[in-house]
Write an enzyme that holds these catalytic residues in place. Sequence first.
Site, mmCIF file in Angstrom:
data_model
loop_
_atom_site.group_PDB
_atom_site.id
_atom_site.type_symbol
_atom_site.label_atom_id
_atom_site.label_comp_id
_atom_site.label_asym_id
_atom_site.label_seq_id
_atom_site.Cartn_x
_atom_site.Cartn_y
_atom_site.Cartn_z
ATOM 1 N N HIS A 67 0.815 -1.220 0.000
ATOM 2 C CA HIS A 67 0.000 0.000 0.000
ATOM 3 C C HIS A 67 0.854 1.277 0.000
ATOM 4 C CE1 HIS A 67 -3.625 2.118 0.021
ATOM 5 N NE2 HIS A 67 -4.072 1.913 1.250
ATOM 6 N N ASP A 123 -2.199 2.326 -4.519
ATOM 7 C CA ASP A 123 -3.415 2.794 -3.835
ATOM 8 C C ASP A 123 -4.541 1.768 -3.972
ATOM 9 O OD1 ASP A 123 -2.203 5.180 -3.091
ATOM 10 O OD2 ASP A 123 -2.764 6.153 -4.969
#
Length: 399
Positions: free
Chosen positions: A370, A374
């Site tokens: 992450h 995204d």
Amino acid sequence: MSIELIVPTLGESITEATVSKWLKKIGESFEADEPLVEIETDKITVEVPAPSAGVLSEIKVKEGNDVNIGGVLGIIGESDETIPSKEKKPLKTEVVKEEKTKTKTDSDNQDNLKKDSKLSPSVKKILEENNLDSSKIKSSREDGRLTKADVIEHLKNPPKKNKKSTVGKEEIVPMSKIRRTIAIRLKEAQNTAAILTTFNEVDMSQIIKVREAKKEDFIKRYDVKLGFMSFFIKASVMALQEYSAVNAEIRDENIVYKNHFDIGIAVGTEKGLVVPVLKNADEMTFGDIEKQIVELSSKAKKGTLTMDDLSGGTFTISNGGVYGSMLSTPIINRPQSGILGMHNILKRAVVVDDEIAIRPMMYLAFSYDHRIIDGKESVGFLIKIKELLENPSSIVLGI
């Protein structure tokens, strides 16, 4: 003239190896290029061949011990060299203390004699280099004293060793170097990357139809079966081309975007998980992919993968479905940023055009870092793969 058997260079990132098994014993002769010792790194197991014909005169690193790249594994003597067989006259033996009880057998007394007797230098040397216990070796002499011939015979025909130790109801088995490294790297991935997993499902009906319709022609043309993995690799490459962050990595404080597509295929072996890589998968045909998968899987199971086979992956696919897994959350293979998890195919009731239908369905899992990918990109990437797999003509046409 003696020469040193050196640990070869095994890869840019590998600095040490573990001696897993000596294939030759002290005093054994061999030809040039004949394997002498098996060493294990954190990625592969390789055999070190003899640089020339000769005889193994000394073992420097015993089984289970680590050695640095470039270190000396052993000493090779010329073929006409032999380990000295003439034993010096033994020194006066120590007096064996009388046993307090008379219940000891003759064999016990013989073992004690072997243990307490002075050994010749050549016998001591072989015992020390091979980490042998003299009391465990059968003597051919009446007085129980070991000879060099006794030790060499023991080395040629050793008793079976059980590396497991039993403590109560438990068995303790040392971890292999590969297994230790897998544990370290998986934990590092969890500690370093911000790993999240998103899920979806794919209707495998169309791919199954294509495989069934083309399986015979495919075998005739490529001499290999058409599997599911080639569809997943092709779909992944097309999705990676659209979502470049998934094919990137974080290096120091930079993001490195890869313009090549080298897909790692996780393969389970007896020694642990390895990830051989299909280089330039975007340029490969379905036949090329299937052939290379078979070749790499075979090498993985035989333990003959090279460092080149394992280097340079930009994205990984793991197929837990072959073991019956229905759903999982795979851990990314650092320094990569994403891994796709395949699972088993089960017929389930699903809604198609407002009607309930029975379809062969597979759950997909996409774990990603992450820090660089995204949520919107991760979901879009997995949906792209789903759409391509449900419309395999798009994969074939590249659209």
